[in-house]
Design a protein around this motif. Structure first.
Motif, PDB file in Angstrom:
ATOM      1  N   THR A  62      -7.653 -23.375 -31.527  1.00 56.63           N
ATOM      2  CA  THR A  62      -7.816 -22.400 -30.738  1.00 56.63           C
ATOM      3  C   THR A  62      -7.351 -22.238 -29.326  1.00 56.63           C
ATOM      4  O   THR A  62      -6.472 -21.497 -28.949  1.00 56.63           O
ATOM      5  N   THR A  63      -6.962 -23.749 -28.678  1.00 58.97           N
ATOM      6  CA  THR A  63      -6.277 -23.660 -27.667  1.00 58.97           C
ATOM      7  C   THR A  63      -5.362 -25.204 -27.648  1.00 58.97           C
ATOM      8  O   THR A  63      -5.886 -26.011 -28.576  1.00 58.97           O
ATOM      9  N   GLY A  64      -4.442 -25.317 -27.040  1.00 55.21           N
ATOM     10  CA  GLY A  64      -3.877 -26.709 -26.894  1.00 55.21           C
ATOM     11  C   GLY A  64      -2.916 -27.036 -27.916  1.00 55.21           C
ATOM     12  O   GLY A  64      -2.582 -26.062 -28.754  1.00 55.21           O
ATOM     13  N   LYS A  65      -2.184 -27.936 -27.698  1.00 56.45           N
ATOM     14  CA  LYS A  65      -1.186 -28.311 -28.794  1.00 56.45           C
ATOM     15  C   LYS A  65      -1.164 -29.628 -29.346  1.00 56.45           C
ATOM     16  O   LYS A  65      -1.990 -30.625 -28.812  1.00 56.45           O
ATOM     17  N   ILE A  66      -0.358 -30.019 -30.610  1.00 52.20           N
ATOM     18  CA  ILE A  66      -0.356 -31.264 -31.173  1.00 52.20           C
ATOM     19  C   ILE A  66       1.130 -31.388 -31.370  1.00 52.20           C
ATOM     20  O   ILE A  66       1.859 -30.668 -31.764  1.00 52.20           O
ATOM     21  N   ILE A  67       1.513 -32.622 -31.037  1.00 51.10           N
ATOM     22  CA  ILE A  67       2.959 -33.132 -31.055  1.00 51.10           C
ATOM     23  C   ILE A  67       2.924 -34.191 -31.871  1.00 51.10           C
ATOM     24  O   ILE A  67       2.271 -35.315 -31.507  1.00 51.10           O
ATOM     25  N   VAL A  68       3.767 -34.117 -33.164  1.00 51.87           N
ATOM     26  CA  VAL A  68       3.765 -35.426 -33.990  1.00 51.87           C
ATOM     27  C   VAL A  68       5.286 -35.970 -33.948  1.00 51.87           C
ATOM     28  O   VAL A  68       6.178 -34.898 -34.159  1.00 51.87           O
ATOM     29  N   ASN A  69       5.366 -37.267 -33.539  1.00 51.76           N
ATOM     30  CA  ASN A  69       6.854 -37.788 -33.570  1.00 51.76           C
ATOM     31  C   ASN A  69       7.868 -37.017 -32.636  1.00 51.76           C
ATOM     32  O   ASN A  69       8.804 -36.596 -33.180  1.00 51.76           O
ATOM     33  N   GLY A  70       7.179 -36.148 -31.519  1.00 56.66           N
ATOM     34  CA  GLY A  70       8.201 -35.525 -30.590  1.00 56.66           C
ATOM     35  C   GLY A  70       8.173 -34.120 -31.102  1.00 56.66           C
ATOM     36  O   GLY A  70       8.805 -33.431 -30.252  1.00 56.66           O
ATOM     37  N   THR A  71       7.855 -33.687 -32.169  1.00 61.46           N
ATOM     38  CA  THR A  71       7.712 -32.342 -32.563  1.00 61.46           C
ATOM     39  C   THR A  71       6.438 -31.613 -32.320  1.00 61.46           C
ATOM     40  O   THR A  71       5.321 -32.000 -32.750  1.00 61.46           O
ATOM     41  N   ASP A  72       6.795 -30.327 -31.510  1.00 59.67           N
ATOM     42  CA  ASP A  72       5.320 -29.620 -31.150  1.00 59.67           C
ATOM     43  C   ASP A  72       5.338 -28.563 -32.228  1.00 59.67           C
ATOM     44  O   ASP A  72       5.930 -27.999 -32.564  1.00 59.67           O
TER      45      ASP A  72
END
Ligand code: ADP
Ligand code: MG
Length: 239
Positions: A62-72
């Motif tokens: 709903t809010t915020g973000k996830i970055i996996v191995n430098g990829t947003d």
């Protein structure tokens, strides 16, 4: 500390239920590192599954973000997320989720087929992983011919076959008896120590959570305590 593989920033997931809003995950900031074995523990309804599903891109925040191995991942389309998930993440579930009409070997091969890996290479990789985990005898059996512990082993192989950045496991021992559950937890520990597999394991059971080197305690959608370096716990504290 080693390389950051997953970074969650102000991550929230709200569900509307009738007239009320459930904050399943509520403003979580969190980092997972390569080769870390982390468990997430908390009572039922505390948001563990939702957190894992957000990290696994099975739910959209709903809010915020996830970055996996430098990829947003924030601006990925559903199709891009599906591809990203298939290539980079491995999942283990409480009810194994094996395909009933396929043998153990075919179940493990499935992610490689989706990934377009050629036949010869698929056979080799699948054979190798069954050998490595000493479960060659399960290759040609169908799920209904396997015990629950054997099914979970095959499911773990399937999750590992594409060498995921992170192995995500939601209550993987929830449907196993105590002894079989211990064996499966030992396998996770072994995967982490010997192969360096990065693992996020969700459980409501603190003794299962203690297999990990790091325990995140969850309550009402928040991480209330981040316990690190449990290796260094004095002897006699475990179990
Ligand atoms: P846990 O895995 O710790 O038991 P969950 O992440 O499943 O917790 O659930 C956290 C909260 O979010 C609970 O109150 C649950 O009822 C609610 N919830 C989870 N998924 C949904 C959904 N799809 N719709 C509405 N509420 C949900
Ligand atoms: Mg759950």
């Amino acid at each position: 500390m080693t390389e950051e593989i997953v970074v969650c920033e102000n991550l929230s997931k709200r569900f509307i239920v009738g007239d009320s809003v459930v904050k399943a995950v509520d403003g979580v900031d969190l980092t997972f590192h390569r080769k870390e074995f982390t468990s997430v523990v908390g009572p039922s309804g505390s948001g563990k599954t939702t957190l894992l599903n957000l990290i696994g891109t099975l739910e959209i925040p709903t809010t915020g973000k996830i970055i996996v191995n430098g990829t947003d991942l924030s601006h990925f389309s559903p199709a891009d997320l599906t591809e990203f998930r298939r290539k980079n993440l491995g999942f283990v579930f409480q009810f194994f989720n094996l395909v009933e009409g396929l043998t153990g070997k075919e179940n493990v091969e499935l992610p490689l087929i989706f990934d377009g890996v050629p036949y010869e290479e698929r056979q080799k990789r699948v054979d190798d992983i069954f050998k490595e985990f000493e479960i060659v005898s399960l290759q040609n059996k169908f799920p209904e011919e396997l015990s629950s512990g054997e099914r979970q082993r095959v499911a773990i192989m399937r999750a590992l076959i594409n060498e995921p950045i992170l192995l995500l496991a939601d209550e993987p021992t929830g449907n196993l008896d105590t002894n079989t559950g211990q064996t499966v937890l030992e396998l996770f520990k072994q995967l982490n120590e010997e192969r360096g597999t990065s693992i996020a394991l969700v459980t409501h059971d603190l003794s299962a959570a203690k297999r990990a080197k790091r325990i995140l305690h969850m309550h009402d959608g928040k991480i209330t305590f981040d316990q690190q370096n449990l290796d260094e716990e004095p002897k006699g504290m475990e179990e």
